[in-house]
Design a protein around this motif. Structure first.
Motif, PDB file in Angstrom:
ATOM      1  N   LEU A   1       0.847  -1.188   0.000  1.00  9.89           N
ATOM      2  CA  LEU A   1       0.000   0.000   0.000  1.00  9.89           C
ATOM      3  C   LEU A   1       0.886   1.242   0.000  1.00  9.89           C
TER       4      LEU A   1
ATOM      5  N   THR B  55      -1.471  -1.321  -4.187  1.00 12.09           N
ATOM      6  CA  THR B  55      -2.628  -0.484  -3.911  1.00 12.09           C
ATOM      7  C   THR B  55      -2.159   0.946  -3.664  1.00 12.09           C
ATOM      8  N   VAL B  56      -2.694   1.863  -4.463  1.00 11.55           N
ATOM      9  CA  VAL B  56      -2.343   3.274  -4.331  1.00 11.55           C
ATOM     10  C   VAL B  56      -3.566   3.999  -3.792  1.00 11.55           C
ATOM     11  N   SER B  57      -3.477   4.426  -2.566  1.00 15.24           N
ATOM     12  CA  SER B  57      -4.634   5.030  -1.914  1.00 15.24           C
ATOM     13  C   SER B  57      -4.178   5.887  -0.744  1.00 15.24           C
ATOM     14  N   SER B  58      -4.934   6.937  -0.496  1.00  8.89           N
ATOM     15  CA  SER B  58      -4.648   7.775   0.659  1.00  8.89           C
ATOM     16  C   SER B  58      -5.473   7.328   1.859  1.00  8.89           C
TER      17      SER B  58
ATOM     18  N   GLN C 270       0.768   5.727  -0.793  1.00  7.65           N
ATOM     19  CA  GLN C 270      -0.059   6.901  -1.035  1.00  7.65           C
ATOM     20  C   GLN C 270       0.170   7.437  -2.450  1.00  7.65           C
ATOM     21  N   PRO C 271      -0.808   8.117  -2.993  1.00 12.47           N
ATOM     22  CA  PRO C 271      -0.612   8.753  -4.307  1.00 12.47           C
ATOM     23  C   PRO C 271       0.631   9.643  -4.288  1.00 12.47           C
TER      24      PRO C 271
ATOM     25  N   LYS D 238      -0.231   6.590  -8.976  1.00 13.41           N
ATOM     26  CA  LYS D 238      -1.573   7.145  -9.018  1.00 13.41           C
ATOM     27  C   LYS D 238      -2.570   6.069  -8.581  1.00 13.41           C
ATOM     28  N   PRO D 239      -3.732   6.465  -8.108  1.00 16.08           N
ATOM     29  CA  PRO D 239      -4.737   5.462  -7.717  1.00 16.08           C
ATOM     30  C   PRO D 239      -5.072   4.485  -8.840  1.00 16.08           C
ATOM     31  N   GLU D 240      -5.042   4.962 -10.072  1.00 15.69           N
ATOM     32  CA  GLU D 240      -5.357   4.070 -11.199  1.00 15.69           C
ATOM     33  C   GLU D 240      -4.272   3.041 -11.469  1.00 15.69           C
TER      34      GLU D 240
ATOM     35  N   THR E 277      -3.434   1.017  -9.185  1.00 14.02           N
ATOM     36  CA  THR E 277      -3.797  -0.091  -8.318  1.00 14.02           C
ATOM     37  C   THR E 277      -4.124  -1.322  -9.146  1.00 14.02           C
TER      38      THR E 277
END
Length: 123
Positions: free
Chosen positions: A11, A120-123, A13-14, A87-89, A91
């Motif tokens: 995991l 997984t790219v997520s805040s 972060q962006p 970036k989240p995309e 993921t």
């Protein structure tokens, strides 16, 4: 037989970075064209990057150019994917793949696959 084992997912972060690694065993690693593919939720498996047996030629999907770097070490029998500015995309489950005889961006041309590692790219 060829065995590929990925590691390094997780995991992030962006805007962050991750480095994936794939360890190969079983056959002459330096004979293979190596690639990274990914499969996001609800999506087909798509090419991310490839590298020739010598490491001298690489290919990147347009969406990752300038942010991702593929490299290989034919002594350690590893191929890596450095991912920056995530970036989240981005993921997805990322897969390492290998094939003999020539460059290809089609998943159907790769005979050997790892089990995948989740990014997984997520805040």
């Amino acid at each position: 037989q060829v065995r590929l084992v990925e590691s390094g997912g997780g995991l992030v972060q962006p805007g962050g970075s991750l480095s994936l690694s794939c360890a190969a065993s079983g056959r002459t690693f330096s004979s293979f064209v190596m690639a990274w593919f990914r499969q996001g939720p609800g999506n087909e498996r798509e090419i991310v990057a490839t590298v020739t047996w010598s490491g001298g030629r690489t290919y990147y999907a347009e969406s990752v150019k300038g942010r991702f770097t593929i490299s290989r070490d034919n002594v350690e029998n590893t191929v890596s994917l450095q991912m920056n500015s995530l970036k989240p995309e981005n993921t997805a489950v990322y897969y390492c793949a290998a094939r003999y005889y020539g460059h290809s961006t089609s998943r159907y041309d790769y005979a050997y696959w790892g089990q995948g590692t989740q990014v997984t790219v997520s805040s």
